[in-house]
Design a protein around this motif. Structure first.
Motif, short mmCIF file in Angstrom:
data_model
loop_
_atom_site.label_atom_id
_atom_site.label_comp_id
_atom_site.label_asym_id
_atom_site.label_seq_id
_atom_site.Cartn_x
_atom_site.Cartn_y
_atom_site.Cartn_z
N VAL A 68 6.72 -4.05 5.73
CA VAL A 68 6.84 -3.38 4.43
C VAL A 68 7.94 -4.03 3.61
CG1 VAL A 68 7.38 -1.20 3.28
CG2 VAL A 68 5.89 -1.22 5.28
N GLU A 69 9.03 -4.44 4.24
CA GLU A 69 10.09 -5.13 3.51
C GLU A 69 9.57 -6.44 2.93
OE1 GLU A 69 13.23 -5.47 6.33
OE2 GLU A 69 13.98 -3.43 6.01
N ASN A 70 8.69 -7.16 3.67
CA ASN A 70 8.07 -8.37 3.14
C ASN A 70 7.19 -8.05 1.94
OD1 ASN A 70 9.29 -9.90 5.10
ND2 ASN A 70 7.48 -10.07 6.41
N PHE A 71 6.44 -6.94 2.03
CA PHE A 71 5.56 -6.56 0.93
C PHE A 71 6.37 -6.17 -0.31
CE2 PHE A 71 0.97 -5.77 2.16
CZ PHE A 71 1.00 -6.61 3.26
N LEU A 72 7.51 -5.53 -0.06
CA LEU A 72 8.37 -5.15 -1.18
C LEU A 72 8.89 -6.39 -1.92
CD1 LEU A 72 10.47 -2.29 0.49
CD2 LEU A 72 8.94 -2.01 -1.47
N GLU A 73 9.16 -7.44 -1.17
CA GLU A 73 9.74 -8.64 -1.78
C GLU A 73 8.70 -9.63 -2.28
OE1 GLU A 73 12.98 -12.15 -0.57
OE2 GLU A 73 12.57 -10.47 0.79
N ASN A 74 7.58 -9.74 -1.54
CA ASN A 74 6.66 -10.85 -1.83
C ASN A 74 5.25 -10.45 -2.24
OD1 ASN A 74 8.74 -12.67 -0.96
ND2 ASN A 74 8.14 -12.29 1.17
N VAL A 75 4.89 -9.17 -2.13
CA VAL A 75 3.51 -8.76 -2.47
C VAL A 75 3.55 -7.62 -3.48
CG1 VAL A 75 1.25 -8.19 -1.51
CG2 VAL A 75 2.95 -9.30 -0.05
N GLU A 82 1.54 -6.92 -5.77
CA GLU A 82 0.20 -6.39 -6.05
C GLU A 82 -0.11 -5.14 -5.22
OE1 GLU A 82 0.18 -10.89 -6.48
OE2 GLU A 82 0.89 -9.41 -5.02
N PHE A 83 0.47 -5.07 -4.02
CA PHE A 83 0.16 -3.93 -3.15
C PHE A 83 0.57 -2.61 -3.77
CE2 PHE A 83 1.85 -0.96 0.13
CZ PHE A 83 0.64 -0.63 0.73
N TRP A 84 1.71 -2.56 -4.48
CA TRP A 84 2.29 -1.30 -4.95
C TRP A 84 1.53 -0.70 -6.14
CZ3 TRP A 84 5.19 0.36 -1.25
CH2 TRP A 84 5.77 -0.57 -0.40
N SER A 85 0.69 -1.49 -6.76
CA SER A 85 -0.16 -0.97 -7.83
C SER A 85 -1.65 -1.04 -7.46
CB SER A 85 0.09 -1.74 -9.14
OG SER A 85 -0.12 -3.13 -8.95
N SER A 119 1.78 4.61 -9.07
CA SER A 119 2.14 4.24 -7.70
C SER A 119 3.13 3.09 -7.64
CB SER A 119 0.88 3.89 -6.90
OG SER A 119 0.22 2.77 -7.47
N TYR A 120 3.16 2.24 -8.66
CA TYR A 120 4.09 1.11 -8.68
C TYR A 120 5.55 1.56 -8.60
CZ TYR A 120 4.30 2.58 -13.55
OH TYR A 120 4.43 3.33 -14.69
N MET A 121 5.82 2.77 -9.10
CA MET A 121 7.22 3.24 -9.10
C MET A 121 7.70 3.54 -7.66
SD MET A 121 7.93 6.70 -8.43
CE MET A 121 6.89 8.05 -7.88
N LEU A 122 6.77 3.70 -6.71
CA LEU A 122 7.16 3.99 -5.33
C LEU A 122 7.76 2.78 -4.64
CD1 LEU A 122 4.21 6.27 -4.17
CD2 LEU A 122 6.56 6.93 -4.69
N LYS A 123 7.68 1.64 -5.27
CA LYS A 123 8.34 0.46 -4.71
C LYS A 123 9.83 0.73 -4.58
CE LYS A 123 8.93 -4.51 -5.46
NZ LYS A 123 8.63 -5.65 -6.37
#
Length: 461
Positions: free
Chosen positions: A132-139, A141-144, A52-56
């Motif tokens: 979601v843009e904030n999560f892409l840059e700063n979180v 942990e969410f993507w895995s 799932s991390y690759m979906l970032k």
């Protein structure tokens, strides 16, 4: 294909997918993956969930994908958030100490975790794209996280951008040689029907690759072919593949399959306006063949050659001979009297059936016909204002198909039969089926072919 096991079909298609010599290997893989996406998206979704991390990268800089996946918040009333919205809300509550400040709200002020916990519909006020843009840059942990992996597990995310995931899995197959992906593909190839795989994949192959496929298929078929099955059209095709697949060209197999299993369609195509020149040539050849004196020994020279020649030629001669018989019967036997005269001349005992039916314009009765004709729906239309229309083949999602052939005027051919078209029970099949005038040419030609094939194979043994 009764002799093709599920493991045979897996090996056949894996061989195509693994072949470094095939110029269309990636295209073939992409077509197979599309079939898996359509029928079992969850098995591909499970692979995505483990990565799932690759979906970032999938969501970075793409507002359309972000909104499609993460905007599915529920308005209340006991309905749950869906897809990425559910993952986002669950992760935010569990990890509110590290990510709650990254949530962007559309109102004048933000919402507290306690307030949103009691009123989940408040998430409708979330600015999804900015969050979601904030999560892409700063979180990261969410993507895995388990929450995000669980949201993509059913494979629904595949349909947000199918082309992206097709290329992603093709890369996993060939650039990374992913064991997980190949295991899924192997399992699917075992469980999916052989006809479905053939319909979707073989049409993509170049002639050389298709010929190689048929050679491998011929080698996998049961080597101990039992003559008792020669009356079965599918079995006859297996015989063709097992005996003729290594002849160097698919032309022989295409010709044999046409004359043995597609006799009606072939005749209709010849009678089309655009095939008149070919039809005239074939009519002349058939007339020459039929000029052989009609006595008990008339076929002896043909069979003597079949006994001595190579298998490919023998089967070709017999197949063509059976189609000549079909062609001649279709033209010469136009009345019940002509059929009954034919039965008597050839010592075929018969009973007149109590059931009489008018011929349909497509010349097919409802109770009999070839295996291929039962699968194919043949529609024939009359002329309209002097113009003719061609139709395309339409394949439905469940892999059944209609064959709509070039139309032609059937009026002259069927007028003599419609008034008195009857049906007969014949000793050739133990009086088990009522044969109509429309079906008799095909039945008798195939009955003869089956008998001839038994003779030839008995001699070869």
């Amino acid at each position: 294909m009764s002799s093709v096991t599920s493991y045979h079909q897996r090996d056949l298609f894996v061989n195509l997918l693994r072949s470094n010599k095939s110029p269309k290997r990636a295209l073939l893989a992409s077509q197979l993956l599309q079939l898996i996406f359509e029928k079992r998206p969850q098995i591909m979704g499970s692979i995505i969930a483990n990565k799932s991390y690759m979906l970032k990268k999938f969501f970075e800089g793409n507002s359309r994908r972000i909104l499609l996946w993460f905007s599915n918040f529920a308005a209340g009333g006991g309905v749950e958030h869906r897809k990425g919205a559910k993952a986002l809300s669950q992760f935010a509550f569990v990890n509110r100490d590290i990510c709650w400040e990254e949530l962007e709200w559309k109102g004048k002020h933000g919402q507290s975790p306690a307030m949103v916990a009691t009123k989940p519909h408040y998430f409708l006020d979330l600015d999804v794209q900015l969050t979601v843009e904030n999560f892409l840059e700063n979180v990261p942990e969410f993507w895995s996280s388990n929450e995000f992996a669980e949201s993509v597990k059913d494979g629904e995310i595949l349909f947000i951008d199918r082309e992206f995931f097709l290329q992603y899995f093709v890369d996993l197959m060939y650039k990374e040689d992913s064991t997980d992906v190949w295991e899924v593909i192997n399992k699917f190839l075992i469980e999916e029907s052989f006809s479905s795989l053939c319909h979707r994949l073989l049409i993509l192959l170049e002639e050389r690759d298709l010929n190689n496929f048929l050679v491998l298929l011929g080698k996998l078929l049961n080597p101990k072919l039992e003559p008792k099955n020669f009356s079965n059209s599918s079995y006859l095709f297996e015989v063709i593949l097992s005996k003729c697949s290594d002849c160097g060209s698919i032309d022989q197999m295409l010709l044999l399959n046409a004359v043995i299993n597609q006799g009606r369609q072939l005749l209709r195509l010849l009678r089309d306006e655009e095939g008149q020149e070919e039809h005239a040539k074939i009519k002349d050849i058939v007339s020459q063949i039929c000029a052989i004196p009609s006595n008990a020994n008339s076929l002896a020279p043909i069979f003597m050659k079949c006994f001595k020649t190579k298998t490919v030629k023998a089967i070709k001669w017999l197949g063509l001979q059976s189609w000549v018989l079909y062609y001649r019967l279709s033209g010469d036997c136009q009345t019940p009297e002509s059929w009954e005269s034919l039965f008597k001349d050839n010592d075929i005992a018969f009973h007149t059936s109590n059931k009489y039916e008018l011929l349909h314009h497509d010349d097919l009765s409802d109770e009999s016909g070839s295996d291929s004709d039962r699968k194919a729906s043949v529609r024939v239309k009359h002329r309209k204002k002097g113009k003719r229309k061609r139709r395309k083949k339409n394949f439905s999602r469940d892999d059944t198909y209609d064959i709509e052939l070039p139309d032609f005027d059937t009026t002259d051919r069927v007028l003599g039969l419609q008034a008195n078209a009857g049906s007969w029970l014949l000793c050739t099949d133990g009086y088990s089926v009522s044969w109509s005038s429309a079906d008799l040419p095909e039945y008798l030609s195939k009955h003869c072919l089956s008998t001839w094939m038994k003779w030839i194979f008995a001699k070869w043994e």
